[in-house]
Design a protein around this motif. Structure first.
Motif, PDB file in Angstrom:
ATOM      1  N   ALA A 141       0.831  -1.202   0.000  1.00 49.37           N
ATOM      2  CA  ALA A 141       0.000   0.000   0.000  1.00 49.37           C
ATOM      3  C   ALA A 141       0.869   1.258   0.000  1.00 49.37           C
ATOM      4  O   ALA A 141       0.565   2.241  -0.685  1.00 49.37           O
ATOM      5  N   GLY A 142       1.963   1.218   0.769  1.00 52.66           N
ATOM      6  CA  GLY A 142       2.874   2.356   0.782  1.00 52.66           C
ATOM      7  C   GLY A 142       3.536   2.580  -0.560  1.00 52.66           C
ATOM      8  O   GLY A 142       3.759   3.723  -0.982  1.00 52.66           O
ATOM      9  N   ALA A 143       3.861   1.493  -1.260  1.00 50.19           N
ATOM     10  CA  ALA A 143       4.500   1.604  -2.574  1.00 50.19           C
ATOM     11  C   ALA A 143       3.545   2.154  -3.624  1.00 50.19           C
ATOM     12  O   ALA A 143       3.978   2.730  -4.627  1.00 50.19           O
ATOM     13  N   LEU A 144       2.234   1.989  -3.424  1.00 53.80           N
ATOM     14  CA  LEU A 144       1.246   2.470  -4.389  1.00 53.80           C
ATOM     15  C   LEU A 144       0.690   3.845  -4.047  1.00 53.80           C
ATOM     16  O   LEU A 144      -0.067   4.414  -4.841  1.00 53.80           O
ATOM     17  N   GLU A 145       1.047   4.371  -2.900  1.00 53.51           N
ATOM     18  CA  GLU A 145       0.473   5.642  -2.470  1.00 53.51           C
ATOM     19  C   GLU A 145       0.782   6.753  -3.485  1.00 53.51           C
ATOM     20  O   GLU A 145       1.948   7.026  -3.790  1.00 53.51           O
ATOM     21  N   GLY A 146      -0.266   7.376  -3.993  1.00 53.10           N
ATOM     22  CA  GLY A 146      -0.101   8.464  -4.945  1.00 53.10           C
ATOM     23  C   GLY A 146       0.244   8.040  -6.355  1.00 53.10           C
ATOM     24  O   GLY A 146       0.431   8.901  -7.229  1.00 53.10           O
ATOM     25  N   VAL A 147       0.339   6.748  -6.627  1.00 55.29           N
ATOM     26  CA  VAL A 147       0.697   6.276  -7.968  1.00 55.29           C
ATOM     27  C   VAL A 147      -0.555   6.228  -8.836  1.00 55.29           C
ATOM     28  O   VAL A 147      -1.534   5.576  -8.480  1.00 55.29           O
ATOM     29  N   PRO A 148      -0.561   6.903  -9.987  1.00 58.26           N
ATOM     30  CA  PRO A 148      -1.735   6.847 -10.880  1.00 58.26           C
ATOM     31  C   PRO A 148      -1.886   5.448 -11.473  1.00 58.26           C
ATOM     32  O   PRO A 148      -0.906   4.731 -11.662  1.00 58.26           O
ATOM     33  N   LEU A 149      -3.121   5.080 -11.783  1.00 61.35           N
ATOM     34  CA  LEU A 149      -3.374   3.781 -12.382  1.00 61.35           C
ATOM     35  C   LEU A 149      -2.636   3.634 -13.713  1.00 61.35           C
ATOM     36  O   LEU A 149      -2.125   2.562 -14.046  1.00 61.35           O
ATOM     37  N   GLU A 150      -2.539   4.744 -14.474  1.00 57.74           N
ATOM     38  CA  GLU A 150      -1.887   4.684 -15.785  1.00 57.74           C
ATOM     39  C   GLU A 150      -0.420   4.299 -15.697  1.00 57.74           C
ATOM     40  O   GLU A 150       0.154   3.807 -16.669  1.00 57.74           O
ATOM     41  N   ALA A 151       0.198   4.530 -14.556  1.00 55.59           N
ATOM     42  CA  ALA A 151       1.620   4.218 -14.425  1.00 55.59           C
ATOM     43  C   ALA A 151       1.886   2.724 -14.545  1.00 55.59           C
ATOM     44  O   ALA A 151       3.005   2.310 -14.871  1.00 55.59           O
TER      45      ALA A 151
END
Length: 425
Positions: A141-151
């Motif tokens: 969850a920390g690694a995905l925080e703020g990461v857009p789905l498109e990335a």
């Protein structure tokens, strides 16, 4: 709700690669790198992917005789086209070094939730798995925080590798497969845990006891097979990590049985995680000893088959000493004449016992020795001596829990040596 795997996120990849970006990335640069590129605003697992691509671009751009502003423009253009979901906030060139700062394209951060899925695993293995993965969900969850789905269209492989590395450390023998499920707001990342061979295919309990008869041990054996069957299908390396938990669990399963409770028995378990996993169990009562057997003789005309019963009451008057008062009844199968033996024995060490008994009829005193680990595949010895009748005993081998073969010796018989087969009941 709509479901979507990482492959769905890849659909925007073709649109992302514009003509200039594609040309720059397809350049095969065979010379040494001119400089370093530094990135900001991306999580570490995404930064590695972006850095590889931008380094190739920068190694082509840096030797060109153009102004730094033009180089910054090219880097910004390539980065904005390649890395969907992010925009370039700034690109700075200083000599042979470049620094690019990214930020998410969307004003509001994308909402992620992370969950684990590992099938209908019963307790307690489910509890062990929950303990092992307690830090996995927060880390992902920390690694995905703020990461857009498109990335994930350009960073999917890097993310899979990131999740695999986390799971490999916490869950040996399991594969972690991430799956994106789109929701009305945000998305859920489901991490599917799949066992990887080698797997535990079956449990092979081996239960032995010198104080409980085979008929009671059979019930305990069936209980173990039934309750511990959930270990089948789990990865051997992960079960190896929880060897102590398995041994404790097996001990608790047996300790709950009335047979063990009533006999006040001690349970010792040794487990070896393998494809066909042996579970060696020793159940010994500290209060009682019960044994029953039937025997047949070969090579002598002096003896008939017999059936026997041993009942004992144990105590520990001193630390390290075990004493047993016992009675034995042996009936010949031809006329059912019964010989009874009443005695006392004590164990000075291990599996060895020394004692004395009086046999009826005749009130004959016998001195006696036993050495027997009650384990299949091992030899055993029992011997007794009387001033009136001399030596009587046997040296044998336990073929299985059910059957033993021994060389029998009795100075009272015309055929002093015979072969004796003993079936444990």
């Amino acid at each position: 709700m709509r479901e979507n795997a990482f492959s769905a996120a890849k659909n925007g990849r073709a649109a992302a690669a514009s003509g200039l970006a594609a040309l720059l990335l397809l350049v095969v640069f065979t010379g040494p790198a001119f400089c370093g590129v530094a990135l900001e605003g991306l999580p570490e697992w995404l930064e590695r992917v972006a850095l590889r691509s931008l380094t190739v671009v920068w190694d082509e751009v840096v030797p060109r005789p153009v102004e730094a502003v033009e180089k910054e423009r090219v880097l910004s253009l390539v980065a904005s086209r390649l890395f969907q979901g992010y925009v370039v906030r700034s690109a700075r060139v200083h000599g042979n070094d470049a620094r690019i700062v990214f930020q998410a394209a969307a004003e509001l951060p994308f909402e992620w939730s992370v969950a684990l899925a590992y099938g209908n695993l019963p307790s307690p293995p489910a509890e062990w798995l929950a303990e092992d993965t307690a830090a996995l969900v927060p880390a992902v969850a920390g690694a995905l925080e703020g990461v857009p789905l498109e990335a994930l269209s350009w960073g999917d492989e890097a993310f899979r590798e990131f999740v695999r590395d986390l799971a490999r450390e916490a869950l040996p023998g399991w594969d972690a497969i991430p799956l994106v499920r789109l929701r009305e707001r945000g998305a859920q990342l489901q991490i599917q845990l799949v066992p990887r061979p080698p797997l535990v295919l079956a449990l092979v309990p081996r239960l032995r006891s010198a104080t409980l008869p085979l008929m009671l041990r059979k019930d305990l054996h069936e209980k173990l097979l039934m309750d511990l069957s959930s270990l089948a299908g789990l990865p051997v390396p992960w079960v190896e990590r929880h060897r102590d938990d398995v041994e404790r669990w097996a001990g608790e399963v047996l300790s709950e049985r009335n047979t063990v409770r009533n006999a006040r028995a001690r349970v010792d378990v040794v487990f070896a995680p393998e494809t066909l996993a042996p579970l060696d169990v020793r159940v010994e009562s500290g209060k009682y000893a019960i044994a029953a057997w039937v025997a047949a003789y070969a090579g002598t005309d002096d003896r008939y088959g017999e059936i026997g019963l041993h009942l004992g009451r144990k105590a520990q008057p001193w630390s390290g000493w075990e004493v047993e008062l016992y009675g034995e009844w042996i009936a010949a199968l031809n006329d059912f004449a019964v010989e009874s033996r009443w005695g006392v024995r004590w164990s000075p060490w291990g599996e060895a016992w020394l004692g004395a008994e009086v046999a009826y009829p005749g009130e004959t005193l016998w001195w006696r020795l036993w050495i027997d680990g009650a384990k299949p595949g091992r030899p055993y010895l029992w011997w007794r001596w009387s001033e009136d009748y001399g030596n009587n005993g046997g040296v044998g081998w336990r073929l299985t829990e059910h059957l033993s073969l021994e060389v029998h010796y009795d100075e009272r018989d015309k055929d002093e040596v015979s072969l004796r087969a003993v079936g444990n009941l």
